[in-house]
Structures are given as C-alpha cells and as structure tokens.
Design an enzyme around this catalytic site. Structure first.
Site, PDB file in Angstrom:
ATOM      1  N   ASP A 182       0.846  -1.192   0.000  1.00  0.00           N
ATOM      2  CA  ASP A 182       0.000   0.000   0.000  1.00  0.00           C
ATOM      3  C   ASP A 182       0.883   1.244   0.000  1.00  0.00           C
ATOM      4  O   ASP A 182       1.880   1.308   0.718  1.00  0.00           O
ATOM      5  CB  ASP A 182      -0.919   0.001   1.222  1.00  0.00           C
ATOM      6  CG  ASP A 182      -2.003   1.060   1.117  1.00  0.00           C
ATOM      7  OD1 ASP A 182      -2.471   1.326  -0.011  1.00  0.00           O
ATOM      8  OD2 ASP A 182      -2.386   1.622   2.151  1.00  0.00           O
ATOM      9  N   HIS A 198      -4.149  13.939   0.569  1.00  0.00           N
ATOM     10  CA  HIS A 198      -4.245  13.112   1.780  1.00  0.00           C
ATOM     11  C   HIS A 198      -2.984  13.281   2.635  1.00  0.00           C
ATOM     12  O   HIS A 198      -3.070  13.501   3.851  1.00  0.00           O
ATOM     13  CB  HIS A 198      -4.428  11.643   1.383  1.00  0.00           C
ATOM     14  CG  HIS A 198      -4.366  10.692   2.541  1.00  0.00           C
ATOM     15  ND1 HIS A 198      -5.361  10.616   3.497  1.00  0.00           N
ATOM     16  CD2 HIS A 198      -3.425   9.781   2.916  1.00  0.00           C
ATOM     17  CE1 HIS A 198      -5.034   9.687   4.393  1.00  0.00           C
ATOM     18  NE2 HIS A 198      -3.865   9.166   4.065  1.00  0.00           N
ATOM     19  N   GLU A 202     -10.291   4.020   3.915  1.00  0.00           N
ATOM     20  CA  GLU A 202      -9.485   4.837   3.004  1.00  0.00           C
ATOM     21  C   GLU A 202      -9.904   4.505   1.590  1.00  0.00           C
ATOM     22  O   GLU A 202      -9.874   3.346   1.170  1.00  0.00           O
ATOM     23  CB  GLU A 202      -7.973   4.578   3.198  1.00  0.00           C
ATOM     24  CG  GLU A 202      -7.459   5.145   4.510  1.00  0.00           C
ATOM     25  CD  GLU A 202      -5.941   5.144   4.638  1.00  0.00           C
ATOM     26  OE1 GLU A 202      -5.278   4.393   3.900  1.00  0.00           O
ATOM     27  OE2 GLU A 202      -5.429   5.921   5.469  1.00  0.00           O
ATOM     28  N   GLU A 209      -9.313   4.118  -2.046  1.00  0.00           N
ATOM     29  CA  GLU A 209      -8.128   3.919  -2.883  1.00  0.00           C
ATOM     30  C   GLU A 209      -8.510   3.150  -4.148  1.00  0.00           C
ATOM     31  O   GLU A 209      -9.590   2.560  -4.240  1.00  0.00           O
ATOM     32  CB  GLU A 209      -7.053   3.103  -2.134  1.00  0.00           C
ATOM     33  CG  GLU A 209      -6.628   3.720  -0.812  1.00  0.00           C
ATOM     34  CD  GLU A 209      -5.364   3.100  -0.226  1.00  0.00           C
ATOM     35  OE1 GLU A 209      -4.588   2.464  -0.994  1.00  0.00           O
ATOM     36  OE2 GLU A 209      -5.158   3.248   0.986  1.00  0.00           O
ATOM     37  N   ASP A 253      -8.831   0.512   2.228  1.00  0.00           N
ATOM     38  CA  ASP A 253      -7.788   0.149   3.194  1.00  0.00           C
ATOM     39  C   ASP A 253      -8.290   0.524   4.590  1.00  0.00           C
ATOM     40  O   ASP A 253      -8.041   1.618   5.088  1.00  0.00           O
ATOM     41  CB  ASP A 253      -6.501   0.915   2.832  1.00  0.00           C
ATOM     42  CG  ASP A 253      -5.414   0.756   3.872  1.00  0.00           C
ATOM     43  OD1 ASP A 253      -5.412  -0.259   4.574  1.00  0.00           O
ATOM     44  OD2 ASP A 253      -4.560   1.665   3.971  1.00  0.00           O
ATOM     45  N   ARG A 311      -7.076   4.139  13.335  1.00  0.00           N
ATOM     46  CA  ARG A 311      -6.208   5.315  13.527  1.00  0.00           C
ATOM     47  C   ARG A 311      -5.539   5.344  14.884  1.00  0.00           C
ATOM     48  O   ARG A 311      -4.410   5.844  15.014  1.00  0.00           O
ATOM     49  CB  ARG A 311      -7.033   6.600  13.350  1.00  0.00           C
ATOM     50  CG  ARG A 311      -7.752   6.733  12.027  1.00  0.00           C
ATOM     51  CD  ARG A 311      -6.796   6.759  10.873  1.00  0.00           C
ATOM     52  NE  ARG A 311      -7.504   6.870   9.596  1.00  0.00           N
ATOM     53  CZ  ARG A 311      -6.924   6.690   8.417  1.00  0.00           C
ATOM     54  NH1 ARG A 311      -5.637   6.380   8.345  1.00  0.00           N
ATOM     55  NH2 ARG A 311      -7.613   6.795   7.317  1.00  0.00           N
ATOM     56  N   GLN A 363      -2.756   2.878  14.907  1.00  0.00           N
ATOM     57  CA  GLN A 363      -1.691   3.415  14.047  1.00  0.00           C
ATOM     58  C   GLN A 363      -0.889   4.510  14.758  1.00  0.00           C
ATOM     59  O   GLN A 363       0.332   4.550  14.685  1.00  0.00           O
ATOM     60  CB  GLN A 363      -2.317   3.965  12.756  1.00  0.00           C
ATOM     61  CG  GLN A 363      -1.302   4.384  11.703  1.00  0.00           C
ATOM     62  CD  GLN A 363      -1.983   4.798  10.391  1.00  0.00           C
ATOM     63  OE1 GLN A 363      -3.195   4.731  10.272  1.00  0.00           O
ATOM     64  NE2 GLN A 363      -1.195   5.219   9.422  1.00  0.00           N
ATOM     65  N   LYS A 393      -3.450  -1.634   9.924  1.00  0.00           N
ATOM     66  CA  LYS A 393      -3.888  -1.858   8.549  1.00  0.00           C
ATOM     67  C   LYS A 393      -4.088  -3.337   8.252  1.00  0.00           C
ATOM     68  O   LYS A 393      -4.319  -3.705   7.110  1.00  0.00           O
ATOM     69  CB  LYS A 393      -2.835  -1.310   7.580  1.00  0.00           C
ATOM     70  CG  LYS A 393      -2.451   0.143   7.824  1.00  0.00           C
ATOM     71  CD  LYS A 393      -3.476   1.073   7.270  1.00  0.00           C
ATOM     72  CE  LYS A 393      -2.913   2.485   7.169  1.00  0.00           C
ATOM     73  NZ  LYS A 393      -3.824   3.347   6.413  1.00  0.00           N
ATOM     74  N   THR A 431      -8.587  -5.540   4.035  1.00  0.00           N
ATOM     75  CA  THR A 431      -8.560  -4.650   2.879  1.00  0.00           C
ATOM     76  C   THR A 431      -9.635  -5.177   1.932  1.00  0.00           C
ATOM     77  O   THR A 431      -9.604  -6.357   1.581  1.00  0.00           O
ATOM     78  CB  THR A 431      -7.188  -4.707   2.171  1.00  0.00           C
ATOM     79  OG1 THR A 431      -6.168  -4.362   3.120  1.00  0.00           O
ATOM     80  CG2 THR A 431      -7.126  -3.768   0.988  1.00  0.00           C
ATOM     81  N   GLU A 466      -9.764  12.613   7.687  1.00  0.00           N
ATOM     82  CA  GLU A 466      -9.668  13.948   7.081  1.00  0.00           C
ATOM     83  C   GLU A 466     -11.015  14.677   7.129  1.00  0.00           C
ATOM     84  O   GLU A 466     -11.062  15.874   7.395  1.00  0.00           O
ATOM     85  CB  GLU A 466      -9.224  13.825   5.627  1.00  0.00           C
ATOM     86  CG  GLU A 466      -7.827  13.270   5.443  1.00  0.00           C
ATOM     87  CD  GLU A 466      -7.597  12.808   4.016  1.00  0.00           C
ATOM     88  OE1 GLU A 466      -7.876  11.631   3.714  1.00  0.00           O
ATOM     89  OE2 GLU A 466      -7.168  13.633   3.197  1.00  0.00           O
TER      90      GLU A 466
HETATM   91 CA    CA Z   1      -3.784   3.348   2.701  1.00  0.00          CA
END
Ligand code: CA
Length: 418
Positions: free
Chosen positions: A125, A132, A198, A200, A230, A234, A237, A250, A254, A360
């Site tokens: 990834d 972003h 996420e 993507e 993904d 948070r 992370q 993560k 997915t 975000e």
């Molecule tokens: Ca990602």
C-alpha cells in the site's frame, strides 16, 4: 469511440457500468456451484468456464477457466490479454453468430455471489495522494512541513498483508489493539475507537519482473484496476507507527470491488499526473499519461438507514501513478509477480467534500460530520456500511467498477480474557 452495442440489451445504455466497452473480469458462483471466472456484460455475467467447455472461448494456451481466479490469464501476458478481449467483444457484439449458444452461458448478476477475482500474491500500500498526505501531515505535524522530506521524490509505501484482502460484501470486524491516547500515561489493550476507511484504487500486477523496470515497462505489466478500501484503525496506528510505519492498524482487512476493470477498457480515460514541484529522478520521471479520469465516491449507511454520500474525488488527484509505484517497487531488485496488489494510497482532492477518509473529513474527530439521516460521525460505528463506487464517463458510455462495500461488526469480547 462511443457505446459499443451488444446483443445483451441491458448493456446498451449510456449509464450502465458494464457495456461491451468494459467487460470486467470477476469470479462468481450461483447456488452451491463452484466459483468460476465470469465477465460482466450489462446485468448479466458470461460464464467463461461454460463458454470454454462449449468451445466458444478456446485458445491454444488454455484452458484458462477451470480455476476460480484470473491469475492464469494474467500469466499468459499482454498479447493474450488483447486476444481474449477481442474475442469476448466479438462474441458479445450485436449480431454475433454464436448468440444462441452463448445465451445458455449467461447468468443474471442478481443471482450470483461474487468472490475475490484473483489470488492476491502480495499486497503493498502506498501513500501517494498529495492532498491526503498534506492533510494528515497538517493534522499530526505542521502545515508548513506537512509532507515528509522524501515525499516529492518517491512514492512512499509499506508492505501490507495479502492474507486479509477480502471481496466487497465481506463484513469487517472492529479490531482490538494497543492504544495510547495522549492524555493517558500508559497504553491499554482495547477495541479500536477510531476505525476508518481509506478510498483507494488497487492496481493488479499481471506479469512478473526479476529486475528493476522502467515506468513504461511497469505500465505494461498492469493487468487492471479495482476499488480498494484500506480499513485503518487510527488509534492503533498513532501508537505503533514510529519508526517503521503502519502494522496492525492496517492488517484487519482490505476490501476490493469484485470486478477487475482492464487497462484496455480504461485506455480512453488516461490522464497525466499533476505538475511536479521537484523534478523526479530519471527512473521515475513521467513518460505519458498513466493516471485515469475515474470519479470515485464514498458513502456511509448506519444500520437500517439509507446511505449518505461522504466524499467524491477522482483518481486523477494522485501524485504518483501505479506505474511509477510499480517501477519504484522493483528498483531494489524486488521480484514482482502476477497477482501482486498495489494500493494507490488514499485519494483525496483539494477541497473538504473530496476527502477520502473520515480522519480527514472529521479532521481527526475535531469536526464531526452529520449524516443526512441525522447521525453524527467522526469515525465508523458498529453496524455502519461503507461503500465505495467508481466510474469513468465516456462519450455515450460508462466504464463502471461497481461497488466495494463492507459492514462494521462489533469487536469480539476481549480475546485475552481469562
Ligand atoms: Ca492506505
């Protein structure tokens, strides 16, 4: 080019995601039958195994469709990819001679269950969307130094987990993990409270490499694209990521959309990367338009409620193309294989309604969002269904990806309780 007409009538509309121009590849099953390869055409699926057995999809290099994945087609290489696509377009075009035989090989999409369309060899990834990276850097560091010093020179990535890649529709369970909030002295083992998506695109490597490849060679290695979510914890992370990047945050899941849209189908929508702030080193330099003009949306539906659109952005917003990511991936001599999956990185646009994650959109939880149905969200709640969708709009036709969705299940009881 315009809309290419098919004898499958539902495929012949301006807005249908799966016209003859598209022909995306998936793996499906009906009832208790074994999963098999299929091609979407309008509201139907062409059963490739049935067509192969009927002698309508036979090739010297085959058989290809007696397995429930597309990796063997990928391994046959780009010349075969073009031959297969030409044959499928001939068989499914208006006025095709084999129509009556092929009609017995069609299955309605509403009756089919979709599976992962390929064996995921490995999963990498990237973090290659500028808006972003800027938003995240602004939130956690400083807007004046939002991008790390390497960011404008290489597409930053990490090695993810192929084992937890799932097809759209698979529920996703809220993970437990080690968290440490700034206002607590010690870390604690808890269910994630800041579970996120996420938005993507996933690029699928179709042919292998055993040496560093150029950007042009890398572009030719890509078999097709899917939507990719993904899922990201948070809070896990934030505590774990220094200095080696995300790990368990993560690893839960997915999600991929079930239909691989081929590079050939996307050819009319090629778009250039944005102007470069800093010239890239020669081995990563742009050699042509290698992004695509694909409109992407994310929506959220709380349990039992209709969806609210969260975000709309475009794959054109990437700073690095999948070809540049793939070329960079090979620079070390790292071999790449058919079925390798490359996540683009979160695709956000420059304005707030174009942000591709709740992190975000809610600015780290400081600015929660109110949904059309009245619920307030900073991050995902149990029972929420998050859906990505994507399409490219041509002159009189659409190339659609379908959807990529997942419902959040509550965390299990403490897995270490005794
Ligand atoms: Ca990602």
């Amino acid at each position: 080019m315009g809309l290419m007409k098919s004898w499958v009538a539902s495929a012949n509309t301006v807005d249908h995601p799966f016209p003859l121009n598209n022909l995306p590849y998936g793996v499906f099953s009906v009832g208790g039958d074994d999963p098999r390869c299929g091609v979407a055409i309008g509201d139907m699926i062409l059963d490739c195994l049935a067509a192969e057995e009927a002698g309508l999809l036979e090739f010297d290099e085959g058989p290809f469709f007696d397995v429930p994945f597309w990796n063997e087609v990928m391994e046959a290489g780009p010349r075969f990819w073009a031959e297969l696509r030409a044959r499928l377009q001939e068989l499914l075009a208006e006025g095709a001679a084999a129509r009556s035989e092929l009609e017995t090989c069609l299955v309605a999409q509403v009756d089919a269950e979709m599976h992962l369309p390929f064996l995921v060899a490995e999963y990498t990834d990237f973090y290659a969307g500028r808006h972003h990276a800027f938003n995240v850097g602004s939130m956690f560091r400083d807007p004046a130094n939002a991008l790390p010093p390497n960011w404008l020179h290489i597409p930053i990535g990490y090695n993810g987990r192929a084992s937890s890649v799932v097809v759209s529709g698979t529920p996703v369970r809220r993970p437990w993990g080690q968290l440490k909030s700034p206002d607590h002295a010690q870390p604690a083992f808890l269910p994630s409270r800041r579970f996120d998506f996420e938005l993507e695109m996933g690029a699928i490597v179709g042919t292998p490499s055993d040496r560093p490849v150029t950007v042009d060679e890398a572009d030719a290695m890509i078999f097709g694209y899917v939507l990719l979510n993904d899922w990201s914890a948070r809070d896990i992370q934030a505590w774990e990521y220094q200095p080696l990047g995300p790990f368990q945050a993560k690893a839960t899941a997915t999600s991929l959309s079930p239909w691989i849209v081929t590079q050939a189908a996307l050819a009319p929508f090629r778009a250039s990367c944005p102007p470069r702030d800093v010239e890239l080193l020669p081995h990563l330099r742009d050699t042509g338009p290698m992004l695509y003009d694909i409109t992407l949306t994310a929506s959220i539906a709380p349990e039992g409620k209709p969806p609210t659109k969260l975000s709309q952005t475009n794959y054109r917003e990437m700073y690095y193309s999948a070809a540049q990511q793939l070329a960079h991936h090979t620079t070390s001599g790292c071999p790449m294989n058919p079925g390798d999956l490359l996540g683009s990185g979160t695709i956000s646009g420059p304005t707030k309604p174009e942000r591709g994650s709740l992190l975000e959109l809610s600015w780290g939880g400081k600015d929660p969002i109110t949904l059309d149905t009245g619920e307030v969200r900073s991050f995902l709640e149990d029972g929420d269904t998050l859906t990505l969708s994507g399409h490219a709009k041509g002159d009189g036709f659409t190339i659609g990806f379908g959807t990529c969705s997942g419902k959040i299940l509550p965390a299990l009881p403490d897995p270490y309780a005794r």
